[in-house]
Scaffold this motif. Structure first.
Motif, PDB file in Angstrom:
ATOM      1  N   ARG A  85      -3.838   2.053   1.094  1.00  0.00           N
ATOM      2  CA  ARG A  85      -5.046   1.298   0.735  1.00  0.00           C
ATOM      3  C   ARG A  85      -6.155   1.500   1.734  1.00  0.00           C
ATOM      4  N   GLY A 145       2.460   2.498  -2.437  1.00  0.00           N
ATOM      5  CA  GLY A 145       2.305   3.217  -3.706  1.00  0.00           C
ATOM      6  C   GLY A 145       3.245   2.761  -4.808  1.00  0.00           C
ATOM      7  N   LYS A 146       3.733   1.541  -4.716  1.00  0.00           N
ATOM      8  CA  LYS A 146       4.681   1.035  -5.731  1.00  0.00           C
ATOM      9  C   LYS A 146       3.992   0.856  -7.085  1.00  0.00           C
ATOM     10  N   THR A 147       2.872   0.140  -7.056  1.00  0.00           N
ATOM     11  CA  THR A 147       2.157  -0.116  -8.310  1.00  0.00           C
ATOM     12  C   THR A 147       1.689   1.195  -8.930  1.00  0.00           C
ATOM     13  N   TYR A 148       1.246   2.095  -8.053  1.00  0.00           N
ATOM     14  CA  TYR A 148       0.761   3.393  -8.531  1.00  0.00           C
ATOM     15  C   TYR A 148       1.880   4.145  -9.256  1.00  0.00           C
ATOM     16  N   GLY A 170       0.788  -1.235   0.000  1.00  0.00           N
ATOM     17  CA  GLY A 170       0.000   0.000   0.000  1.00  0.00           C
ATOM     18  C   GLY A 170       0.815   1.277   0.000  1.00  0.00           C
TER      19      GLY A 170
HETATM   20  P1  ADP Z   1       1.519  -0.964  -3.469  1.00  0.00           P
HETATM   21  O1  ADP Z   1       1.640  -1.384  -4.877  1.00  0.00           O
HETATM   22  O2  ADP Z   1       2.803  -0.424  -2.916  1.00  0.00           O
HETATM   23  O3  ADP Z   1       0.959  -2.010  -2.591  1.00  0.00           O
HETATM   24  P2  ADP Z   1      -0.452   0.832  -4.506  1.00  0.00           P
HETATM   25  O4  ADP Z   1       0.330   1.454  -5.579  1.00  0.00           O
HETATM   26  O5  ADP Z   1      -1.432  -0.199  -4.871  1.00  0.00           O
HETATM   27  O6  ADP Z   1       0.531   0.275  -3.373  1.00  0.00           O
HETATM   28  O7  ADP Z   1      -1.163   2.026  -3.710  1.00  0.00           O
HETATM   29  C1  ADP Z   1      -2.164   1.802  -2.749  1.00  0.00           C
HETATM   30  C2  ADP Z   1      -3.314   2.767  -2.953  1.00  0.00           C
HETATM   31  O8  ADP Z   1      -2.898   4.103  -2.782  1.00  0.00           O
HETATM   32  C3  ADP Z   1      -3.912   2.670  -4.311  1.00  0.00           C
HETATM   33  O9  ADP Z   1      -5.296   2.784  -4.198  1.00  0.00           O
HETATM   34  C4  ADP Z   1      -3.330   3.839  -5.058  1.00  0.00           C
HETATM   35  O10 ADP Z   1      -4.218   4.291  -6.045  1.00  0.00           O
HETATM   36  C5  ADP Z   1      -3.145   4.859  -3.953  1.00  0.00           C
HETATM   37  N1  ADP Z   1      -1.963   5.672  -4.171  1.00  0.00           N
HETATM   38  C6  ADP Z   1      -0.703   5.267  -4.053  1.00  0.00           C
HETATM   39  N2  ADP Z   1       0.172   6.248  -4.272  1.00  0.00           N
HETATM   40  C7  ADP Z   1      -0.563   7.340  -4.536  1.00  0.00           C
HETATM   41  C8  ADP Z   1      -0.253   8.691  -4.825  1.00  0.00           C
HETATM   42  N3  ADP Z   1       1.005   9.115  -4.866  1.00  0.00           N
HETATM   43  N4  ADP Z   1      -1.252   9.539  -5.040  1.00  0.00           N
HETATM   44  C9  ADP Z   1      -2.507   9.107  -4.974  1.00  0.00           C
HETATM   45  N5  ADP Z   1      -2.888   7.856  -4.684  1.00  0.00           N
HETATM   46  C10 ADP Z   1      -1.942   6.965  -4.467  1.00  0.00           C
END
Ligand code: ADP
Ligand code: MG
Length: 310
Positions: free
Chosen positions: A307, A170-173, A168
């Protein structure tokens, strides 16, 4: 303009024609855009240059009239501009702002269609990225994007990113935001959720063609392996799928990114070393890790679990 008119008069003996032409000339040079152009370029254009270039001025004015009237021109989506090139007046055509926007949207659509991103991530924008605690990975992401754009021209291999950090953060994001930015620049990328991909490949052994999928994936311009390390691998998946993909991308210097809950060290020691049956194969793990390290630099991401925002 009187002197110019004098010059023109000399060119037409027939008074009727001359009058018609002068009227036409007068209309054209009084057109505000033409008047401005002539004013801006008065140093560079002699009277004779203007007379010689009259047909260009006329073309320009006419086309603008047609555009203003909403008529279909011979070059839809383009608008004329006057320029001076070596004392000659020329008309060049530029895409209208609307046309540029339309072309960019189309291009984005085309590329994003190929990225294979989950729906919620199609709008992830690097510009909107909340950077608190993640300056370093974000900076690395921006550098990577620039290098990818250069790569198209000079072929210098852009080393990818290995984003590690807890769930959570924000890696995937961030990967998605990179993919979208690359798409805006016409660079195709593909994000693969690695755990789902493993299941798909295992299924393909029974009822499909795993090599076909593998060949497609290993060649995509920018490959993002998301969530590597989340589920146990078979030796086949590690050595003959992941290993082959990474080997190919390393040999061909193709940009590749990763995200994982595990650091590179833990990925090697905990994940790649043991197969799904628990056999320990450290040498094989090391070979895979060498390729990952060639392809990407590790960046730790820290921060709250986004998340479940409080
Ligand atoms: P991870 O891949 O590290 O587990 P995600 O990328 O899935 O985390 O991010 C978790 C949640 O937070 C998602 O719903 C994503 O859309 C949101 N999110 C992450 N980074 C950002 C950001 N910089 N700005 C807005 N929303 C974000
Ligand atoms: Mg993720």
């Amino acid at each position: 303009m009187d002197n110019i008119s004098d010059g023109l008069k000399r060119r037409f003996r027939d008074p009727k024609m001359r009058e018609q032409y002068l009227k036409l000339f007068d209309d054209v040079v009084k057109d505000p855009a033409v008047a401005q152009f002539l004013k801006d370029n008065q140093e560079r254009l002699s009277k004779q240059d203007i007379i010689t270039g009259f047909s260009k001025l006329y073309e320009f004015v006419n086309l603008r009239k047609e555009l203003a009237a909403g008529k279909q021109t011979f070059a839809p989506g383009y608008e004329p501009q006057l320029i001076v090139s070596d004392h000659h007046i020329e008309v060049v055509y530029h895409p209208t702002a609307k046309m540029v926007e339309h072309q960019q949207a189309q291009q984005r659509q085309k590329m994003v269609g190929m990225i294979n991103l989950p729906k919620g991530l199609r709008n992830a924008r690097i510009e909107d990225y909340d950077i608190s605690g993640r300056e370093e990975p974000l900076r690395a992401a921006l550098t990577f994007i620039d290098e990818c754009i250069d790569y198209q021209k000079n072929g210098n291999f852009p080393k990818g990113l290995y984003l590690s950090g807890s769930l959570g953060v924000g890696k995937t994001y961030l990967l998605a935001a990179i993919a979208n930015k690359l798409a805006e620049n016409g660079i195709q990328s593909m994000m693969i959720h690695f755990p789902s991909f493993s299941v798909e490949m295992t299924g393909a052994i029974q009822n499909g063609n795993p090599n076909q999928i593998l060949n497609q994936i290993k060649q995509v311009p920018v490959l993002m392996l998301d969530d590597i390390g989340a589920t146990r691998l078979t030796s086949w998946m590690r050595d003959d799928v992941l290993g082959i993909i990474l080997e190919y991308r390393m040999q061909n210097e193709l940009p590749t990114l990763f995200s994982s809950n595990l650091s590179m060290k833990d990925l090697q020691e905990q994940y790649l070393t043991y197969n799904n049956r628990g056999d320990s194969e450290p040498l094989k793990a090391m070979r895979i890790m060498e390729r990952i390290k060639f392809l990407a630099t590790e960046y730790q991401m820290v921060g709250p679990n986004r998340r479940n925002p409080e």
